[in-house]
Design an enzyme around this catalytic site. Structure first.
Site, PDB file in Angstrom:
ATOM      1  N   GLY A 164      22.700 -77.040   3.281  1.00  7.78           N
ATOM      2  CA  GLY A 164      23.130 -75.709   2.899  1.00  7.78           C
ATOM      3  C   GLY A 164      22.006 -74.696   2.752  1.00  7.78           C
ATOM      4  CB  ILE A 202      34.964 -69.924  12.767  1.00  4.77           C
ATOM      5  CG1 ILE A 202      34.425 -69.650  14.167  1.00  4.77           C
ATOM      6  CG2 ILE A 202      36.407 -70.412  12.831  1.00  4.77           C
ATOM      7  CD1 ILE A 202      34.393 -70.864  15.060  1.00  4.77           C
ATOM      8  CG  HIS A 207      32.333 -79.131   7.121  1.00  5.44           C
ATOM      9  ND1 HIS A 207      31.110 -78.566   6.856  1.00  5.44           N
ATOM     10  CD2 HIS A 207      32.053 -80.312   7.738  1.00  5.44           C
ATOM     11  CE1 HIS A 207      30.149 -79.365   7.287  1.00  5.44           C
ATOM     12  NE2 HIS A 207      30.711 -80.427   7.818  1.00  5.44           N
ATOM     13  CD  GLU A 274      27.928 -81.900   9.359  1.00  7.88           C
ATOM     14  OE1 GLU A 274      28.040 -80.714   9.000  1.00  7.88           O
ATOM     15  OE2 GLU A 274      27.356 -82.769   8.670  1.00  7.88           O
ATOM     16  CG  ASN A 289      23.819 -83.911   9.544  1.00 12.75           C
ATOM     17  OD1 ASN A 289      22.797 -83.403   9.120  1.00 12.75           O
ATOM     18  ND2 ASN A 289      24.998 -83.331   9.416  1.00 12.75           N
ATOM     19  NE  ARG A 291      20.461 -85.916   6.925  1.00 12.07           N
ATOM     20  CZ  ARG A 291      21.595 -85.645   6.297  1.00 12.07           C
ATOM     21  NH1 ARG A 291      22.387 -86.619   5.907  1.00 12.07           N
ATOM     22  NH2 ARG A 291      21.958 -84.395   6.061  1.00 12.07           N
TER      23      ARG A 291
END
Length: 435
Positions: A164, A202, A207, A274, A289, A291
């Site tokens: 974030g 959007i 999410h 994501e 991501n 990981r």
């Protein structure tokens, strides 16, 4: 298979990795800061070494010290967990140079995929829909021209971002310069890289992310979706799987596309794609991501597949022997992140129990919660055959969880799972007041 692994992390994820290693018969090496001398992961590991002071920069981010400790302890591999060095290509390359296996993607893949603007170009070529946006912009004026072309509102994001940080929502041209300067400064501070890019905002949206595993032999599977729309200031608070907003037909389509995309970009390891899911049911790729995710355990509860063990096996060159058809995605699982609201000593801890109730934590009575590290205390995860039953189980588990001596968000999490908007499944990223 490795005989000994060093865990280059702390807190609940270090404990989680140590437990997986113990079940696999692999010896473990813990590293810790002076602040964490009495931490649970230090007590559970077979060997432990102090590598620096309380500040993460001198301990958990001290690449040379961690490499030296691994060699001294006789470890063959290093598991970085999440955060800290988990997406650091330089550290992964140092591991390779010193004959150590980095449990994660190779440094070349990390470098190729770490720039989110570049990654979107790669993903667009696989057939997935990508949010309209730019590559890295290098000046306020370039950002202003790009925003006018895309159309306000837009999101300004750090190319090397995560957690974030380095993100700004811009509603109009008059906000852009200040947002650009703030986002680049925050990105430099958090990631050592101030480059940023723009993308279309959007809204409303959810999410939704897809968990994948892929090996070096060309095998890849997707372990379903997670809804991570419960966020405050881009920080996730609660996750559930499967998402109540995704139909079975959509899920199967997205799983096939995700597996195909991962194969095309040549990714190896555990990773997460994501997306934003808009109100018309369209999936828009945001980022990947490379990981283990904090929220990996909610997927483990649903599928029964241990992601940490598979990370280790894949890094050791063992082929993935799970087919997509074998993955069970029936039932419902919810995870609540339990965060500290203050520092201090834990005076009492009572952990809820019962079938399919799990609390991943590093807490023991007497633990001192420090201001030096992340506020995450643990993750409460429950599973049941239906979402309705899972909600009842989570409410009961939150009521039973007792943490005294420090402030926590347990009551807030209870309010969320009792909220009619969440119970209905009809929620999005605006739930916690995000705009």
């Amino acid at each position: 298979m490795f005989s000994k692994i060093l865990i280059a992390n702390r807190g609940e994820i270090a404990v989680r990795i140590i437990r997986a290693c113990k079940e696999m018969g692999v010896a473990t090496v813990a590293v810790y800061s002076e602040e964490d001398r009495n931490a649970l992961h230090v007590a559970l590991a077979d060997q432990s070494y102090c590598i620096g002071g309380a500040e993460a920069s001198g301990s958990y981010l001290n690449e040379n010290q961690i490499i030296s400790t691994a060699i001294l302890a006789g470890a063959q591999a290093i598991h970085p967990g999440y955060g800290f060095l988990s997406e650091n290509a330089h550290f992964a390359r140092m591991c390779r140079k010193n004959g150590l296996v980095f449990i994660g993607p190779d440094p070349e893949s990390m470098e190729r995929l770490s720039d989110k603007a570049v990654l979107k170009e790669l993903i667009r070529d696989t057939g997935l829909s990508v949010i309209p946006g730019t590559k890295a912009v290098t000046s306020v004026e370039e950002a202003r021209k790009a925003a006018a072309r895309i159309g306000y509102p837009v999101m300004l994001k750090a190319c090397a971002g995560g957690g974030g940080r380095g993100i700004r929502l811009i509603h109009g041209a008059d906000e852009l310069e200040d947002a650009y300067l703030q986002a680049t400064a925050e990105a430099v501070s958090a990631f050592g890289d101030g480059s940023v890019y723009l993308e279309k905002y959007i809204f409303p949206a959810r999410h939704v992310e897809l968990q994948i595993l892929a090996d070096e032999h060309g095998n890849a599977v997707c372990l379903g979706d997670r809804d991570c729309s419960l966020q405050r200031r881009n920080q996730k608070l609660l996750e559930e799987t499967p998402s109540p907003a995704v139909s079975e037909e959509q899920r199967r389509k997205m799983i096939d596309l995700a597996v195909d995309a991962v194969r095309k970009i040549g990714y190896v390891g555990a990773g997460t794609l994501e997306f934003l899911l808009d109100q018309d049911g369209n999936f828009w790729f945001m980022e990947m991501n490379v990981r283990l995710q904090v929220e990996h355990c909610v997927t483990e509860m649903l599928t029964g597949i241990d992601l940490v063990k598979w990370q280790i096996r894949i890094a050791a060159g063992i082929p993935l022997n799970i087919t997509q058809e074998e993955i069970r995605m029936t039932g419902s699982a919810i995870e609540c992140r339990i965060n500290a609201g203050s520092c201090g000593m834990l005076k009492m801890l009572h952990v809820p129990g019962g079938p399919s109730v799990r609390f991943d934590t590093c807490l023991v009575q007497g633990t001192v919660v420090s201001p030096y590290y992340d506020s995450l205390l643990g993750k409460l995860i429950v599973f049941a055959k239906t979402r309705e039953e899972t909600l009842r189980k989570m409410r009961a588990a939150l009521c039973e969880l007792v943490i005294e001596g420090i402030q926590t968000n347990i009551v807030e999490q209870l309010r969320i799972v009792e909220d009619e908007r969440f119970i209905s499944g009809n929620y999005d990223l605006s739930f916690m007041g995000n705009r």
